[in-house]
Design a protein around this motif. Sequence first.
Motif, PDB file in Angstrom:
ATOM      1  N   GLU A   1       6.529   4.870  -1.940  1.00 45.13           N
ATOM      2  CA  GLU A   1       7.633   5.922  -1.468  1.00 45.13           C
ATOM      3  C   GLU A   1       7.405   6.317   0.008  1.00 45.13           C
ATOM      4  N   LEU A   2       6.289   6.256   0.659  1.00 48.26           N
ATOM      5  CA  LEU A   2       5.983   6.773   2.012  1.00 48.26           C
ATOM      6  C   LEU A   2       5.999   5.419   2.758  1.00 48.26           C
ATOM      7  N   GLU A   3       6.001   4.123   2.215  1.00 50.07           N
ATOM      8  CA  GLU A   3       6.215   2.940   3.077  1.00 50.07           C
ATOM      9  C   GLU A   3       4.972   2.610   3.715  1.00 50.07           C
ATOM     10  N   ILE A   4       3.687   2.962   3.252  1.00 49.24           N
ATOM     11  CA  ILE A   4       2.449   2.869   3.763  1.00 49.24           C
ATOM     12  C   ILE A   4       1.681   1.948   2.929  1.00 49.24           C
ATOM     13  N   ASP A   5       0.740   1.410   3.559  1.00 48.81           N
ATOM     14  CA  ASP A   5      -0.546   0.438   2.967  1.00 48.81           C
ATOM     15  C   ASP A   5      -1.177   1.230   2.058  1.00 48.81           C
ATOM     16  N   PHE A   6      -1.418   0.612   0.961  1.00 49.44           N
ATOM     17  CA  PHE A   6      -2.114   1.277  -0.362  1.00 49.44           C
ATOM     18  C   PHE A   6      -3.609   1.582   0.312  1.00 49.44           C
ATOM     19  N   HIS A   7      -4.338   0.742   1.114  1.00 55.07           N
ATOM     20  CA  HIS A   7      -5.713   1.223   1.510  1.00 55.07           C
ATOM     21  C   HIS A   7      -5.459   2.080   2.764  1.00 55.07           C
ATOM     22  N   ALA A   8      -4.302   2.176   3.277  1.00 58.70           N
ATOM     23  CA  ALA A   8      -4.350   3.067   4.441  1.00 58.70           C
ATOM     24  C   ALA A   8      -4.266   4.484   3.565  1.00 58.70           C
ATOM     25  N   HIS A   9      -3.413   4.468   2.754  1.00 59.96           N
ATOM     26  CA  HIS A   9      -3.178   5.678   2.203  1.00 59.96           C
ATOM     27  C   HIS A   9      -4.389   6.189   1.167  1.00 59.96           C
ATOM     28  N   LEU A  10      -5.145   5.377   0.609  1.00 59.55           N
ATOM     29  CA  LEU A  10      -6.276   5.665  -0.001  1.00 59.55           C
ATOM     30  C   LEU A  10      -7.484   6.145   1.014  1.00 59.55           C
ATOM     31  N   THR A  11      -7.431   5.730   1.930  1.00 59.62           N
ATOM     32  CA  THR A  11      -8.450   6.027   3.182  1.00 59.62           C
ATOM     33  C   THR A  11      -7.946   7.568   3.595  1.00 59.62           C
ATOM     34  N   HIS A  12      -6.731   7.626   3.602  1.00 58.32           N
ATOM     35  CA  HIS A  12      -6.195   9.179   4.119  1.00 58.32           C
ATOM     36  C   HIS A  12      -6.700  10.233   2.900  1.00 58.32           C
ATOM     37  N   LEU A  13      -6.688   9.778   1.683  1.00 57.19           N
ATOM     38  CA  LEU A  13      -6.938  10.612   0.566  1.00 57.19           C
ATOM     39  C   LEU A  13      -8.497  11.077   0.610  1.00 57.19           C
ATOM     40  N   VAL A  14      -9.351   9.832   0.898  1.00 60.33           N
ATOM     41  CA  VAL A  14     -10.689  10.481   0.897  1.00 60.33           C
ATOM     42  C   VAL A  14     -10.984  11.182   2.218  1.00 60.33           C
ATOM     43  N   ILE A  15     -10.415  10.997   3.227  1.00 59.38           N
ATOM     44  CA  ILE A  15     -10.679  11.966   4.269  1.00 59.38           C
ATOM     45  C   ILE A  15     -10.138  13.158   3.906  1.00 59.38           C
ATOM     46  N   HIS A  16      -9.136  13.572   3.386  1.00 65.70           N
ATOM     47  CA  HIS A  16      -8.479  14.644   2.878  1.00 65.70           C
ATOM     48  C   HIS A  16      -9.364  15.466   1.997  1.00 65.70           C
TER      49      HIS A  16
ATOM     50  N   GLU B   1      -3.894  18.078  11.634  1.00 64.04           N
ATOM     51  CA  GLU B   1      -4.120  17.481  12.941  1.00 64.04           C
ATOM     52  C   GLU B   1      -5.371  16.804  13.021  1.00 64.04           C
ATOM     53  N   LEU B   2      -6.615  17.191  12.140  1.00 64.39           N
ATOM     54  CA  LEU B   2      -7.853  16.669  11.942  1.00 64.39           C
ATOM     55  C   LEU B   2      -7.772  15.030  11.411  1.00 64.39           C
ATOM     56  N   GLU B   3      -6.941  15.293  10.432  1.00 59.33           N
ATOM     57  CA  GLU B   3      -6.504  14.137   9.690  1.00 59.33           C
ATOM     58  C   GLU B   3      -6.218  12.804  10.519  1.00 59.33           C
ATOM     59  N   ARG B   4      -5.058  13.406  11.242  1.00 53.47           N
ATOM     60  CA  ARG B   4      -4.209  12.292  12.209  1.00 53.47           C
ATOM     61  C   ARG B   4      -5.624  11.663  13.103  1.00 53.47           C
ATOM     62  N   CYS B   5      -6.498  12.468  13.876  1.00 52.83           N
ATOM     63  CA  CYS B   5      -7.464  12.350  14.598  1.00 52.83           C
ATOM     64  C   CYS B   5      -8.463  11.248  14.049  1.00 52.83           C
ATOM     65  N   ILE B   6      -8.779  11.397  12.577  1.00 53.62           N
ATOM     66  CA  ILE B   6      -9.688  10.496  12.097  1.00 53.62           C
ATOM     67  C   ILE B   6      -9.047   9.379  12.084  1.00 53.62           C
ATOM     68  N   LEU B   7      -7.690   9.330  11.239  1.00 52.54           N
ATOM     69  CA  LEU B   7      -7.070   8.035  10.908  1.00 52.54           C
ATOM     70  C   LEU B   7      -6.826   7.340  12.106  1.00 52.54           C
ATOM     71  N   ALA B   8      -6.517   7.809  13.163  1.00 47.07           N
ATOM     72  CA  ALA B   8      -6.261   7.172  14.538  1.00 47.07           C
ATOM     73  C   ALA B   8      -7.384   6.580  14.957  1.00 47.07           C
ATOM     74  N   SER B   9      -8.587   6.974  14.659  1.00 40.66           N
ATOM     75  CA  SER B   9      -9.838   6.492  15.090  1.00 40.66           C
ATOM     76  C   SER B   9     -10.022   5.083  14.268  1.00 40.66           C
ATOM     77  N   LEU B  10      -9.294   4.949  13.183  1.00 42.60           N
ATOM     78  CA  LEU B  10      -9.539   3.957  12.440  1.00 42.60           C
ATOM     79  C   LEU B  10      -8.151   2.925  12.347  1.00 42.60           C
ATOM     80  N   ASP B  11      -7.399   3.313  13.521  1.00 42.23           N
ATOM     81  CA  ASP B  11      -6.135   2.403  13.533  1.00 42.23           C
ATOM     82  C   ASP B  11      -5.202   2.715  12.352  1.00 42.23           C
TER      83      ASP B  11
END
Length: 178
Positions: A117-132, A153-163
């Motif tokens: 639905e969000l048109e994002i990679d499964f692993h990227a989304h999973l990484t986001h949820l672990v961080i969340h 904002e903190l999630e954005r920063c963490i995710l950006a550090s992982l590209d």
Amino acid sequence: MTWREAAGEVSLPKDFAIDITIATEGWPTEADLRSQCVSALTAAFRQAGLEAVPGSEVSLVFTDDEAIRELNRTWRQKDKPTNVLSFPGSDPDGELYGPLLGDIVIALETVKRESVELEIDFHAHLTHLVIHGILHLFDYDHQDDEEAEVMEELERCILASLDIADPYADRPLEADAD
């Protein structure tokens, strides 16, 4: 840099343990999940300045919509599946958390559906949820707009550090209304 490459850059707190349980079929292998979780958690600790006592532990449970729906109904009185639930294990001792940080439970079908639905990679989304999930274990929340803004904002920063791209870029900021 991929999440696999980022995993070796910085270590987690001394003797940090990650307990992984795969409770349903369809998830990547335990080795792949562990590698991805180490990367996500390392980035979260580094970017958010999270601190835990030596020997701390976090449990990650990779399950399905049926199991997470039951947990959501029991603990949040919401009779529907959700992507991630966090259950804190202990209050901080002063400024340090641990040794039992808590449990993070993630539902496969919801992660897959949201990825499409969000048109994002499964692993990227999973990484986001672990961080969340780990941020919730450190008392970050999104019950109102101000809390949501800080956490996102903190999630954005963490995710950006992982590209990993900003998952909120095309969605309005909103508190947890469900």
